[in-house]
Structures are given as C-alpha cells and as structure tokens.
Design an enzyme around this catalytic site. Sequence first.
Site, short mmCIF file in Angstrom:
data_model
loop_
_atom_site.label_atom_id
_atom_site.label_comp_id
_atom_site.label_asym_id
_atom_site.label_seq_id
_atom_site.Cartn_x
_atom_site.Cartn_y
_atom_site.Cartn_z
N ASP A 57 0.83 -1.19 0.00
CA ASP A 57 0.00 0.00 0.00
C ASP A 57 0.87 1.25 0.00
OD1 ASP A 57 -2.32 1.44 -0.06
OD2 ASP A 57 -2.88 1.06 2.02
N ASN A 95 -10.69 -3.02 -5.59
CA ASN A 95 -9.88 -2.17 -6.50
C ASN A 95 -10.50 -2.04 -7.89
OD1 ASN A 95 -6.67 -3.28 -5.14
ND2 ASN A 95 -7.85 -1.44 -4.63
#
Length: 221
Positions: free
Chosen positions: A2, A50
């Site tokens: 991330d 996502n």
Amino acid sequence: MDGNGRWAKQRGKDRVYGHFEGVESVRAVMEASVEWGIRYVSFFAFSEENWGRPESEVNTLMELMASAMVRELDNFQRNNIRFVVVGNLARLSESLRQGIDHLMSVTAANDRMTMIVFLSYSGQWDILQAAQKMAHDLIENPGREVRPEDFTRHLVTAGFPDPDLLIRTSGEKRISNFMLWQTAYTEFVFTDTLWPDFRRESYRAALEEYASRDRRFGKIK
Ligand code: IPE
Ligand code: MG
C-alpha cells in the site's frame, strides 16, 4: 502493498508512477526472500474492491502485471520459483488469464519458493466460494461432520500454509479484506514506509520484528 499513489503524489507525479516503482519493491522482496530461505511469499496485488478505481488506473495495473510476468519468466526458472495467482480470475481479461496460466504451468514443478499473487481477491469472496463448495459436498454427504481442514481445502489457498507474518505498508492499520480465514494466528507488522520505498532493509526490519514475537497460538508457555 500500500502507498503507491501517495508515494507518487509526494513527488508531484501521476499515481501510475508509484505502481511502476512498486514493481521494483516486489522484485527486491522476492530477491531477499530467495536469499533468506523464505518458502512462501504472498502479494496482495489487486483486491475485488480495487475494480472500483478509475478504468485507466485498473488498465495500467493489469498491463503492469502482464508485462512483469513475461519479463520475470527467466528469473522464476533460474531461481526455481513457483508462480501462482489466486482470486476471482473470471473478472480478468482473456489475455491476462492466458499469461497467468502459461507462467503457472511452466513454473509448476519449481520448489525452492512459491510466490502467490492475490489478484481480484477478497477474503470474504474466498470464504463464500469455499462455503458454496462445502455446501455441495454436504448435499452429497448429508450430516457429515465438518472440520476446519475440510473447509480450508476449498479456499483458494488450499495446500499452502497459513501466513506466519503479514506486513502492511503505508501506515494503514487494517486488513482490508485480505486472507480473513487464513490469518487467524498470523503476526501483523505495520510500517509507515510506503510500498515503493519498501526494499530489502525494510523487509529485514519487519522480519526481525516478527522474530521477536512470542507465538503461543492461544496456549501458554
Ligand atoms: C497500492 O497502492 C497498490 C494497489 C492497491 C494496487 P495504492 O494505489 O493503494 O496507493 P495509495 O494508498 O493511494 O497511496
Ligand atoms: Mg491504498
């Protein structure tokens, strides 16, 4: 993994630039893992959630993965690495699926290390698809006792050990629908380092923190 977008933003660049640099971190972690004798390394590359990002970013990420797979084939063979992709692959393009199938079959017998890429994956989806298969089993064998190991063989990670350590970068402290079942006794390391900066030294620091943990698995010493 991330923090790619924030890494790029800090440099006044497009988010995509952070994803490119993030691929180099994957390479660094893979290289160190081979060297340090790690047997399984998993990467949460793309979640079911996502898919909700702008189409251009999704496309770039998919292209990035497709090109990395082609480029790394020699590397996998040279280092005896098995490559596996798990997730809701029905959502991927036909060409990406073919690339994945090819790399998976070519590296299937490699046994020094296994790299597992979680693509279009979510932990809740995994549990649901496993429960569906489990229900099917039970229709054929009604009343049969169900043990945890009967269930885990339907998860997409069947045959792989549960993760000992989960590292999350970029300062976020949440699991974000990653392996929900499999992380029951996983150790977590959270680091502020953004993924594109997470290289060998950050990885070593996370492993050292892991090594200092006292794992009791609910028992006492
Ligand atoms: C991780 O970086 C890469 C993927 C989720 C594919 P992000 O893209 O989430 O980066 P931030 O969180 O916006 O910084
Ligand atoms: Mg993020």
